[in-house]
Design an enzyme around this catalytic site. Structure first.
Site, PDB file in Angstrom:
ATOM      1  N   SER A 247      -1.802  -2.612  -1.933  1.00 36.95           N
ATOM      2  CA  SER A 247      -2.355  -2.314  -0.614  1.00 36.95           C
ATOM      3  C   SER A 247      -3.875  -2.306  -0.684  1.00 36.95           C
ATOM      4  O   SER A 247      -4.465  -2.506  -1.727  1.00 36.95           O
ATOM      5  CB  SER A 247      -1.857  -0.951  -0.130  1.00 36.95           C
ATOM      6  OG  SER A 247      -2.471   0.073  -0.896  1.00 36.95           O
ATOM      7  N   LYS A 248      -4.481  -2.050   0.445  1.00 39.64           N
ATOM      8  CA  LYS A 248      -5.939  -2.070   0.549  1.00 39.64           C
ATOM      9  C   LYS A 248      -6.620  -1.183  -0.504  1.00 39.64           C
ATOM     10  O   LYS A 248      -7.713  -1.477  -0.962  1.00 39.64           O
ATOM     11  CB  LYS A 248      -6.368  -1.602   1.949  1.00 39.64           C
ATOM     12  CG  LYS A 248      -5.958  -2.566   3.054  1.00 39.64           C
ATOM     13  CD  LYS A 248      -6.933  -3.736   3.180  1.00 39.64           C
ATOM     14  CE  LYS A 248      -6.551  -4.673   4.314  1.00 39.64           C
ATOM     15  NZ  LYS A 248      -5.796  -5.832   3.851  1.00 39.64           N
ATOM     16  N   ARG A 249      -5.961  -0.100  -0.849  1.00 36.22           N
ATOM     17  CA  ARG A 249      -6.557   0.819  -1.819  1.00 36.22           C
ATOM     18  C   ARG A 249      -6.825   0.131  -3.161  1.00 36.22           C
ATOM     19  O   ARG A 249      -7.647   0.567  -3.946  1.00 36.22           O
ATOM     20  CB  ARG A 249      -5.611   2.000  -2.093  1.00 36.22           C
ATOM     21  CG  ARG A 249      -5.259   2.813  -0.871  1.00 36.22           C
ATOM     22  CD  ARG A 249      -4.517   4.079  -1.255  1.00 36.22           C
ATOM     23  NE  ARG A 249      -3.250   3.810  -1.942  1.00 36.22           N
ATOM     24  CZ  ARG A 249      -3.062   3.982  -3.242  1.00 36.22           C
ATOM     25  NH1 ARG A 249      -4.030   4.402  -3.999  1.00 36.22           N
ATOM     26  NH2 ARG A 249      -1.892   3.723  -3.774  1.00 36.22           N
ATOM     27  N   GLY A 251      -8.110  -2.671  -3.604  1.00 33.81           N
ATOM     28  CA  GLY A 251      -9.172  -3.669  -3.523  1.00 33.81           C
ATOM     29  C   GLY A 251      -8.679  -4.871  -2.742  1.00 33.81           C
ATOM     30  O   GLY A 251      -7.922  -4.715  -1.784  1.00 33.81           O
TER      31      GLY A 251
END
Length: 484
Positions: A247-249, A251
């Site tokens: 996910s976005k976390r 990167g």
RNA sequence: GGCGGUAUCGUCUAGAGGCCUAGGACACAGCCCUCUCAAGGCUGGAACACGGGUUCGAAUCCCGUUACCGCUACCA
């Protein structure tokens, strides 16, 4: 003769092309290309609230960048609403489905009641017990209803191309008689997918294994609709370094992010392919053509893979080194121009210089961006000096540094021809004359010429810069040292 | 909770009962090469989740446990 395989990639246009989606698309594409089949695209835009044209474009762009070409115009699921409804109607007419008048509120109540008893909720089929007259009366009256599929007894199983046999007792599939058509007449995901896959004559459904539990529902729908089953292949997910779904976390997760980071599509494909597939042997770095050649569903992995950006970079470095220079040149030229260092026309005007620059830097860089960064001293005269190097190499002993640069300049200026064969003995002799090793002479010189301490070989740098610029940079460095 | 899936170095993986003292790659460390940086070469540390079976023999087959992941909507 076996029928031509037809596969599809079916993204929802609710964001960008995610690396997980890209890998699913890649495997579908590889299979199709390997077997002379067709690879199709279907945009699953039935969730009107979340779907946007911008993300549809982003997905197409990502696919094009990766070179995953599709064989027929993309199918937009939203355009097939009439057929979805017609198929649901066929289900109703065939007695495989029935109308349910329970409201969402009633269902919620039943659900929480079941939960309170510590049981899994299953729809109790109360509306299936309505008499035909009652149903007709309520339809007539305009009561909203959904269409539910009547779950048969038994079990539903298939032989998955990657997992082997997977079986679900029908009683454990979802919450029982699942909804196929919403009260507003629009189809639920599984209905739309099956209707479209049948219409598109898909023979192999290859998708993420988060769809495994949808598969028995879909198989039941195929059967009720009287359509032959496609094969199924459920690919493992891609996780972040913490083992959680990417996910976005973590990167960058969009393929476009990597494109802008200076990753080559060849490397991206290669890296993604190896996440969940192995070609056999110790083969790792491959072109796309080689991957098509080698691709086999036997090499597909069942285990979720962790996305490791470091290996992607390494892979990119490998492709940077190995790909034909003519293929690399325009991409670097574009990046150089984007960075405002030179125009593509400037580079085209100096083909020998540019080719040499690429040859020298491509083994030293892992990404296009890094290559461009390293190319700066050769494209721009204003140098950014590495302060630590200046302190160490020049200012610790300014007199010595100046003398070394002076000796270098003299040696170089006296050269009758500007080539490495002449430079090497001249510079080595200069070093010897100063009573130092060549390295002691080269480092201050390297700094004078480029502003940094890590560069291609000394003679290559001098060749890249040419005589006039080299000498001018040495003079500028000496002036700088003198002024300090 | 229910159902389903998965389990080999930190990571990607090889391994289809004996070729396993578990191989390769990334990353890490050291050495070599060397004008710096890369690239390349060599070396090193590093794994079969656990417990039971089956078998002469199990990383491989079976069962259980555990862990992780997914699904469990009138989302897709």
């Amino acid at each position: 003769m076996a029928p031509v395989p037809r596969l599809r990639f079916a993204p929802s246009p609710t964001g960008y092309l995610h690396v997980g989606g890209a890998r699913t698309a890649l495997f579908n594409w590889l299979y199709a290309r390997k077997h002379g089949g067709q690879f199709l695209l279907r945009v699953e835009d039935t969730d009107r609230a979340r779907s946007t044209d911008a993300s549809t474009r982003a997905i197409f762009e990502g696919m094009e960048w990766l070179g995953l070409d599709w064989d027929e115009p993309p199918v937009y699921q939203g355009a097939n609403l009439p057929r979805h409804q017609a198929d649901a109607r066929r289900l109703l007419d065939a007695g495989a489905a029935y109308r349910c008048f329970c409201t969402a509120a009633e269902l919620d109540e039943q659900r929480s009641a079941a939960e309170a008893r510590g049981e899994a909720f299953r729809y109790d089929r109360r509306c299936d017990r309505l008499t035909a007259e009652e149903v007709a009366r309520r339809v007539e009256r305009g009561d909203p209803y959904v269409v539910r599929f009547r779950m048969p007894e038994g079990e539903t199983a298939w032989v998955d191309m990657v997992h082997g046999r997977i079986a679900f007792p029908n009683k454990d599939i979802g919450e029982g008689d699942f909804i196929v058509l919403r009260s507003d007449g629009t189809p639920i995901y599984n209905m739309a997918v099956v209707s479209d896959d049948i219409a598109m004559a898909i023979t192999l459904v290859m998708r993420g294994d988060d769809h495994i539990s949808n598969t028995p529902k879909q198989i039941l729908l195929y059967q009720a609709l009287g359509s032959p089953l496609p094969q199924f292949a459920h690919l493992p997910m891609i996780h972040g370094t913490d083992g959680k779904k990417l996910s976005k976390r973590h990167g960058a997760t969009a393929v476009g992010d990597y494109r802008h980071l200076g990753i080559l599509p060849e490397a991206m494909n290669n890296f993604l392919a190896l996440l969940g597939w192995n070609p056999g042997g110790d083969r790792e770095v491959m072109t796309r053509a080689e991957m098509v050649e080698l691709f086999s569903e036997d090499g597909l992995s069942r285990k979720a893979a962790v996305f490791d950006p470091q290996k992607l970079e390494w892979m990119n470095g490998q492709h940077l080194m190995a790909m034909p220079l003519d293929a690399l040149a325009p991409r670097v030229a574009e990046a150089v121009e984007g960075a405002g260092l030179a125009t593509a026309a400037d580079l085209a005007a100096r083909p020998d210089f540019f080719r040499l620059l690429l040859e020298l830097l491509r083994v030293r860089a892992r990404t296009i961006d890094e290559l461009v960064r390293q190319a700066v001293p050769y494209l721009r005269d204003a140098l950014d000096f590495d302060a630590d190097a200046v302190a160490k190499l020049w200012l610790k002993d300014p007199a010595q540094a100046d003398a070394l640069l002076g000796a270098s300049r003299e040696a170089l200026a006296g050269l009758s021809s500007w080539d490495a064969a002449a430079m090497e003995p001249a510079l080595r002799a200069a070093a010897e004359g100063m009573g130092v090793g060549a390295g002691k002479l080269f480092q201050p010189l390297r700094l004078a010429l480029t502003g940094v301490t890590a560069t291609p070989g000394m003679f290559d740098v001098l060749m890249l810069l040419g005589r006039d610029r080299s000498l001018a940079r040495i003079d500028a460095a000496r002036a700088r040292i003198g002024a300090a």
